[in-house]
Design a protein around this motif. Structure first.
Motif, PDB file in Angstrom:
ATOM      1  N   ILE A  21      26.180 -46.947  32.179  1.00 31.42           N
ATOM      2  CA  ILE A  21      25.741 -48.094  32.978  1.00 31.42           C
ATOM      3  C   ILE A  21      24.375 -48.582  32.505  1.00 31.42           C
ATOM      4  O   ILE A  21      24.139 -49.792  32.397  1.00 31.42           O
ATOM      5  CB  ILE A  21      25.773 -47.770  34.482  1.00 31.42           C
ATOM      6  CG1 ILE A  21      27.238 -47.712  34.932  1.00 31.42           C
ATOM      7  CG2 ILE A  21      24.977 -48.789  35.297  1.00 31.42           C
ATOM      8  CD1 ILE A  21      27.467 -47.316  36.357  1.00 31.42           C
ATOM      9  N   SER A  24      25.005 -50.451  29.122  1.00 30.01           N
ATOM     10  CA  SER A  24      25.592 -51.781  29.296  1.00 30.01           C
ATOM     11  C   SER A  24      24.617 -52.742  29.967  1.00 30.01           C
ATOM     12  O   SER A  24      24.568 -53.931  29.628  1.00 30.01           O
ATOM     13  CB  SER A  24      26.901 -51.697  30.077  1.00 30.01           C
ATOM     14  OG  SER A  24      26.704 -51.099  31.335  1.00 30.01           O
ATOM     15  N   SER A  25      23.819 -52.247  30.885  1.00 22.76           N
ATOM     16  CA  SER A  25      22.802 -53.076  31.527  1.00 22.76           C
ATOM     17  C   SER A  25      21.749 -53.517  30.508  1.00 22.76           C
ATOM     18  O   SER A  25      21.306 -54.674  30.507  1.00 22.76           O
ATOM     19  CB  SER A  25      22.152 -52.298  32.664  1.00 22.76           C
ATOM     20  OG  SER A  25      21.135 -53.043  33.263  1.00 22.76           O
ATOM     21  N   PHE A  89      33.375 -49.630  33.950  1.00 23.85           N
ATOM     22  CA  PHE A  89      32.095 -50.161  34.411  1.00 23.85           C
ATOM     23  C   PHE A  89      31.246 -50.896  33.381  1.00 23.85           C
ATOM     24  O   PHE A  89      30.251 -51.511  33.752  1.00 23.85           O
ATOM     25  CB  PHE A  89      31.252 -49.022  35.013  1.00 23.85           C
ATOM     26  CG  PHE A  89      31.924 -48.306  36.141  1.00 23.85           C
ATOM     27  CD1 PHE A  89      32.291 -48.977  37.293  1.00 23.85           C
ATOM     28  CD2 PHE A  89      32.199 -46.952  36.044  1.00 23.85           C
ATOM     29  CE1 PHE A  89      32.916 -48.318  38.335  1.00 23.85           C
ATOM     30  CE2 PHE A  89      32.825 -46.284  37.081  1.00 23.85           C
ATOM     31  CZ  PHE A  89      33.187 -46.965  38.228  1.00 23.85           C
ATOM     32  N   SER A  93      28.672 -54.022  34.607  1.00 26.00           N
ATOM     33  CA  SER A  93      27.258 -53.652  34.521  1.00 26.00           C
ATOM     34  C   SER A  93      26.523 -54.520  33.505  1.00 26.00           C
ATOM     35  O   SER A  93      25.367 -54.896  33.716  1.00 26.00           O
ATOM     36  CB  SER A  93      27.148 -52.172  34.149  1.00 26.00           C
ATOM     37  OG  SER A  93      25.812 -51.783  34.073  1.00 26.00           O
ATOM     38  N   ILE A  96      25.797 -57.865  35.105  1.00 29.39           N
ATOM     39  CA  ILE A  96      24.647 -57.758  36.009  1.00 29.39           C
ATOM     40  C   ILE A  96      23.352 -57.828  35.206  1.00 29.39           C
ATOM     41  O   ILE A  96      22.400 -58.506  35.590  1.00 29.39           O
ATOM     42  CB  ILE A  96      24.719 -56.473  36.853  1.00 29.39           C
ATOM     43  CG1 ILE A  96      25.854 -56.584  37.866  1.00 29.39           C
ATOM     44  CG2 ILE A  96      23.392 -56.205  37.560  1.00 29.39           C
ATOM     45  CD1 ILE A  96      26.175 -55.293  38.601  1.00 29.39           C
TER      46      ILE A  96
END
Length: 138
Positions: A21, A24-25, A89, A93, A96
């Protein structure tokens, strides 16, 4: 009788979830900085919000299939947890992360490269968190 397989909630699994996460963020922050410096930011934010909603909405419908399939194909808990987390996810993510610099740019639209700058800073900070998560967890 059908048996369902899951990876559990071990330190290894949580390390994979948190690390993926964060990765990817971070990528999303970087891409969001580039997108934020393009024209028509309102249209791009609306598109990203729609994509985010769709990608989050499908998770409950595919999670059992993904977790069962991966756990039957892969015996290594680390690899299975990483692949499952990426499938479930990574995209939401990342989206976002994309939204953050776009929102900053929208609020501070008088500064030419604020999106790229804030995206790069967020991406670098998150990459540090990724390394710390994986080093501490494994």
């Amino acid at each position: 009788m059908h048996q369902e397989f899951y990876f559990g909630s071990s330190n290894i699994v949580w390390t994979c979830v948190i690390g993926i996460i964060l990765l990817s963020s971070s990528l999303g922050n970087y891409l969001g900085g580039i997108i934020a410096d393009k024209k028509d930011i309102n249209k791009n934010i609306k598109l990203m919000l729609m994509l985010l909603g769709l990608t989050i909405m499908i998770i409950p419908f595919i999670e059992t299939i993904i977790l069962n399939g991966i756990s039957m194909l892969i015996d290594d808990i680390k690899i299975g947890a990483i692949i499952s987390t990426i499938i479930l996810f990574f995209i939401p993510s990342m989206i976002i992360g994309i939204l953050s610099p776009m929102i900053v740019k929208l609020k501070l639209n008088s500064l030419k490269n604020v999106g790229k700058i804030s995206g790069n800073i967020s991406a670098l900070g998150t990459l540090g968190s990724i390394f710390g998560t994986f080093l501490g967890g494994f």
